[in-house]
Design an enzyme around this catalytic site. Structure first.
Site: not given
Ligand code: NAD
Length: 291
Positions: A170, A238
């Protein structure tokens, strides 16, 4: 399968909904109550804590922002390792540092919990459409056990090596994507600064050796300066720090990655963190006095 799903954000909510649609029983938890409500609306069960979500789970999936969140949810008091049954399989699908994935796998082994690092590529659209690419690190048997779940929201699902290998792949993905955005931005600034129509010029590039998916998908919006996300600069920032941390861990030198990381940091410092990563173009414009 019984699935405990922690982290119901942009990516986690549609992924969990696909699991429900595929016939799995999903208990979900997020610190944001509205996020849990969305899973309930999709037919999942609202859990009141990490412990509640993982108590009956065969497989636990975490989809959290970054490594401190994974450390808290998995290793912390009342976390997955404290509360899941021995034999449970944990698939961490967050994008985090490979060294944290390896540390989590080592800690989990002592509790008889099996772990995969399984970050994804494909963005929110891929999560909604169920077409994510999933790069998986860990044991082959655990990969085979989790694959039916991954198939609910993934189109390309590949076991790439031992613990941490998924995160390394990744990181490699993100450094290439960042570098291409930086160079497409420079190409636009060069052409416009020379009085050449950048849209026409990029059409030619897209048909030759410089062709790539970012040119295909983003050249029009970049030339038009449309930067609504997509994938935000903040998240790419990040991910570049993850790539640099992985390089340090592997004791390799990645000068281009370092440069791209600084350009993305500049975009953030200029206040563009909430824009799409194609907004790297704005940094090159600023450097060229063309902002
Ligand atoms: P996001 O911030 O929308 O979702 C993360 C969720 O985790 C949030 O709803 C938050 O409230 C929750 N959270 C945080 N701490 C917590 C805890 N202690 N207990 C329970 N829940 C908790 O982020 P996302 O866009 O869904 O991304 C998630 C991961 O996937 C990241 O690492 C990101 O880099 C990766 N990612 C994102 C994308 C994208 O396009 N958004 C694409 C590929 C990979």
């Amino acid at each position: 399968m019984n699935v405990g799903f922690i982290g119901l954000g942009i990516m986690g909510t549609p992924m969990a909904a696909h699991l429900v649609a595929a016939g799995h029983t999903v208990s979900g938890y997020d610190v944001v109550p509205e996020a849990v409500g969305k899973l309930e609306a999709a037919g999942g069960r609202a859990a009141s804590s990490v412990a509640d979500a993982v108590a009956d789970a065969d497989v636990v999936i975490t989809m959290l922002p970054n490594h401190p969140h994974v450390e808290e949810v998995v290793l912390g008091a009342g976390g997955v390792l404290d509360t899941a049954k021995p034999g449970t399989l944990l698939a961490d699908m967050s994008t985090i540092r490979p060294e944290t994935s390896i540390a989590v796998a080592n800690a989990a082994r002592e509790k008889d919990i099996r772990v995969l690092d399984a970050p994804v590529s494909g963005g929110e659209a891929g999560a909604r459409q169920g077409t994510l690419s999933i790069m998986v690190g860990g044991d082959e048997a655990d990969f085979a056990a989790a694959s039916p779940l991954f198939e609910a929201f993934g189109a390309t699902i590949v076991h790439v090596g031992p613990h941490g290998a998924g995160q390394v792949v990744k990181a490699a993905n993100q450094l290439v994507v960042g570098g291409i955005y930086a160079l497409v931005g420079e190409a636009i600034v060069l052409m416009e600064g020379s009085g050449v129509d950048a849209g026409t010029g990029l059409d030619v590039l897209a048909g030759g050796l410089a062709a790539n998916r970012i040119l295909d998908l983003k050249r029009e919006s970049m030339v038009a300066r449309r930067f609504e996300p997509g994938f935000r600069i903040d998240l790419h920032h990040k991910d570049m720090s993850i790539a640099l941390a992985a390089a340090r861990q592997a004791e390799v030198s990645l000068p281009m990655t370092g440069l791209v990381a600084q350009l993305i940091a500049a975009a953030r410092a200029m206040g563009h963190g909430s824009l799409d990563h194609s907004a790297l173009l704005k940094v090159t414009e600023e450097l060229s006095g063309r902002a």
